[in-house]
Write an enzyme that holds these catalytic residues in place. Structure first.
Site, mmCIF file in Angstrom:
data_model
loop_
_atom_site.group_PDB
_atom_site.id
_atom_site.type_symbol
_atom_site.label_atom_id
_atom_site.label_comp_id
_atom_site.label_asym_id
_atom_site.label_seq_id
_atom_site.Cartn_x
_atom_site.Cartn_y
_atom_site.Cartn_z
ATOM 1 C CG ASP A 431 -1.771 1.238 1.578
ATOM 2 O OD1 ASP A 431 -2.371 1.724 0.399
ATOM 3 O OD2 ASP A 431 -2.028 1.827 2.440
ATOM 4 C CG ASP A 634 -4.361 -0.975 3.283
ATOM 5 O OD1 ASP A 634 -4.682 -0.678 2.092
ATOM 6 O OD2 ASP A 634 -3.803 -0.201 4.216
#
Length: 761
Positions: A431, A634
């Site tokens: 990420d 996430d």
């Protein structure tokens, strides 16, 4: 309905892989036990059940073993003291056995020795036999007791093999000492020395193994030593400061922590400022500045200033206590390699007993005279050399050391298989915000459209973000506070994961987010596209603000890239890993960040569910994929990945969804985790291979495979020494992991040398 609880048991009487199987089977047969993991090196069991501990202990005792709950009454310190006592007791038993065994062994080499065909010889060996029996009871009584308990419960273990081997040697020797005429003269040989020598050497092996196990569990002991025993309480009544036992401290108590002291609880700084050394938890070498409002963690060290903190969490609720518990669970876990070894160990002892019987029959039918002597020596040697200690220790010892080494670097495993899977990763997906970047974005640009002022824009934007914990929202609120503006919270606030946020303020509909949010709400964003492109090219995240479906501003939020991100990604590539950035941010911004850190593949403008889909797509090619993230968005991708890696500075939801947590924010933790896992798996394979080679060579030699060619037989005492040495070798090889340096060690050392040279100049 009883609530499920998790507790840890210290086990007694467990020596080998067969013992582990019996305890595991006893726990698995209990209906209300949800999970039970038995650890041979640590002599412990982690149990999750709705049953009271007493019932679980009773089941273990019925299987022939002892157990005690590890808690505040019976803790690690007491257990370590017992381990030390056991170690010294084993050394005493070894000394007594060898004190008799060595003279008897030397006596066998004398040209003139008491012969069984004389009255003096018979009396001498009868007295020696009784003396040997006393030594066997003192030094080896636990083997015979364990073998009897196993026999009563219809299974066989290491104790069975040792008891059969040494017991047969003693009975045969006593028999021919009393009635030597039962066997031919050339077969009149006693084996008292072999019986006590085997017991002595096995005890010595167990003592050395116990000492090496203690070295392997250093990581847990270091973490336990971080726990403070006292705290300096500021009394509410009079403000007086008094030292109290940590058990007496409660939530919301005020604590004083002076320079150089260890912080005793998780808390929030109420006054003062200082630097805190968190390296023992995060692996990060530099101290962290702490000011009023910052949180501090139990076990870390206050380096400089005196601070007053309010207690947030105490005892088992502190981050340190949870870390210790997580490390223990990971050390008890069994990867696929460990489960394979357990299956082999489950049938190993019965197979050895069959081999021993076949060996005896082969020598009885085909062996030379004296048949009885050859039968005894070979059968006894097979039983002794084949104890499955090394096989049972091969996997858990390496896991214990590997997990501990990872914990020392701030890498925590939540799931057992993650250790092995991390070593097999092909792709690491990162990420962007909070992972590649610092996760502390700043609002750097405000481009107003339609004649609105910056103050209006900040008040509208912060009205939506007051209820948000998103890093971009925090950047907007920080800028608003810096401008000394006081926003009013919007109503009907609805976060749109992956898009932005919306709400109502003074009958005005507010939208704050990306292009997709504007498009979904029919907002014409043509006027702001050029500004957005310009901000994206500067590595800023462009955020659009619309009021009543009219675009009023574009905000540029910059999130600095982590200083070591590029070097960490280079390490991952050097390990043969494909690195991909996966983000919901604007594509142009993501491309600029990726280029700066050396990432070639970027998937941008992806919604949270889209992130999980992207992971599935990578997995569809048969690749092992890790996802690294720190935010709520996430979590689906972390759960979908083969190995989910959470940044410890991120949200609790992300950490709970992950298999592995990096307590620090450095991406070097990923490369460290992969290297530690590969070293650990390699060490497990070395141990298993060594154990298999040892048994595949040792058992045929013990059975006399070389006798037809060379006339050579393996001495039973040497077999006992080899068996003990195999366990010590496995444990020592596992401990070797603690001394192996990682690539990051070398880079850190090199950086320190460069800084030292600069200071000298």
């Amino acid at each position: 309905m009883s609530q499920t609880q998790e507790f840890r048991l210290a086990l007694r009487g467990m020596h080998c892989a067969s013992c582990v199987q019996q305890v595991q089977s006893a726990l698995d047969q209990l209906e209300k036990v949800e999970r039970a993991e038995v650890n041979l090196p640590d002599r412990s069991a982690q149990v999750s059940t709705s049953l009271p501990p007493e019932e679980v202990i009773q089941a273990i005792e019925q299987a022939g073993f002892g157990a005690t709950v590890l808690n505040s009454e019976y803790g690690e310190t007491q257990r370590q003291d017992e381990e030390k006592q056991h170690y010294y007791q084993q050394l005493k038993k070894t000394a007594v056995a060898l004190a008799l065994g060595i003279p008897l062994m030397l006596l066998m080499f004398l040209p003139v020795m008491p012969m069984l065909n004389s009255l003096f010889g018979q009396v001498f060996w009868l007295v020696t036999g009784l003396l040997t029996l006393g030594v066997m009871i003192y030094s080896g009584g636990h083997f015979y007791q364990g073998a009897w308990l196993a026999f009563k419960r219809h299974y066989a273990n290491m104790d069975t093999l040792i008891a059969l081997g040494t017991g047969t040697a003693w009975f045969y020797s006593m028999l021919i000492s009393i009635w030597p005429e039962l066997v031919p003269e050339q077969a009149r040989h006693v084996y008292f020395e072999a019986a006590v020598f085997i017991i002595g050497l096995v005890n010595l092996g167990q003592a050395l193994e116990s000492r090496a196990r203690g070295q392997a569990s250093q990581a847990i002991r270091k973490l336990l030593n971080l726990q403070a025993s006292t705290a300096r309480l500021i009394r509410r009544e009079d403000g007086e400061e008094v030292d109290m036992r940590i058990e007496s401290i409660q939530k919301r108590d005020m604590i004083r922590v002076r320079p150089g002291e260890r912080i005793p609880v998780d808390g929030k700084v109420m006054s003062g400022e200082t630097l805190v050394d968190e390296s023992m938890l995060t692996g990060e070498p530099l101290p962290i500045a702490k000011n009023k409002g910052d949180e501090v963690t139990a076990g870390t060290i206050n380096q400089s200033g005196s601070i007053k903190i309010k207690t947030l969490r105490v005892g088992q609720d502190t981050a340190l206590a949870k870390i210790i518990d997580q490390v223990r669970q990971a050390q008890n876990a069994k990867p696929a390699l460990g489960r394979l070894a357990d299956k082999i160990a489950a049938v190993f002892v019965p197979v050895v007993l069959v081999i021993a019987v076949l060996t005896a029959l082969a020598w009885y039918n085909f062996g030379p005279e004296p048949v009885s002597a050859y039968m005894l020596v070979t059968t006894m040697t097979v039983l002794v050399i084949a104890c499955p200690c090394a096989l049972g220790l091969a996997t858990p010892m390496s896991i214990m050391v590997g997990v501990g080494k990872a914990a020392e670097r701030g890498i925590l495993l939540r799931r057992g298989d993650a250790l092995q899977q991390t070593s097999e990763l092909d792709v690491v997906v990162l990420d962007k915000t909070g992972t590649v970047t610092q996760g502390k974005p700043e609002l750097t640009d405000i481009v107003c459209l339609g004649g609105h002022s910056e103050s209006d824009v900040l008040l509208w934007a912060s009205a939506l973000e007051l209820a948000s914990e998103h890093p971009l929202g925090q950047a907007i609120l920080a800028k608003t506070a810096a401008c000394e503006l006081k926003p009013v919270a919007a109503e009907q606030v609805q976060p749109q994961p992956g898009l932005g946020i919306q709400g109502v303020l003074d009958n005005h509909q507010l939208l704050l987010g990306n292009q997709a949010l504007m498009t979904a709400n029919q907002v014409d964003s043509a006027q702001g596209r050029a500004v957005m492109a310009q901000l994206a090219n500067q590595a800023c995240t462009p955020v659009m603000l619309a009021v009543n479906k009219q675009l009023v501003a574009v905000l540029g939020i910059s999130d600095p890239i982590k200083e070591d991100a590029a070097s960490a990604i280079a390490r991952l590539k050097a390990q043969g890993v494909r690195v991909v950035m996966l983000t919901g941010d604007h594509r142009s911004t993501a491309q600029v960040v990726a280029q700066k850190v050396g990432i070639d593949e970027v998937v941008a403008e992806v919604l949270p569910n889209g992130k999980a889909d992207a992971i599935r797509q990578l997995q569809s090619g048969g690749q092992q994929v890790a996802m690294v993230g720190d935010g709520i968005n996430d979590a689906p991708a972390l759960a979908q990945a083969d190995v989910g890696i959470a940044i410890g500075t991120g949200t609790d939801i992300a950490i709970e969804s992950a298999d592995l947590t990096l307590m620090g924010g450095s991406l070097h933790g990923i490369a460290d985790a992969m290297q530690v896992s590969r070293l650990t798996v390699s060490n497990i394979k070395q141990n298993l291979l060594g154990a298999f080679i040892y048994n595949s060579i040792g058992i045929p030699l013990a059975a006399g495979a070389l006798f037809p060619l060379t006339g050579w037989l393996l001495n039973p005492a040497f077999a006992g020494a080899a068996m003990a040495l195999s366990s010590v070798t496995v444990v020592s090889n596992a401990n070797r992991l603690r001394l192996q340096r990682l690539d990051s060690d070398k880079s850190v050392k090199k950086q320190a040398e460069v800084l030292a040279k600069q200071e000298v100049v």
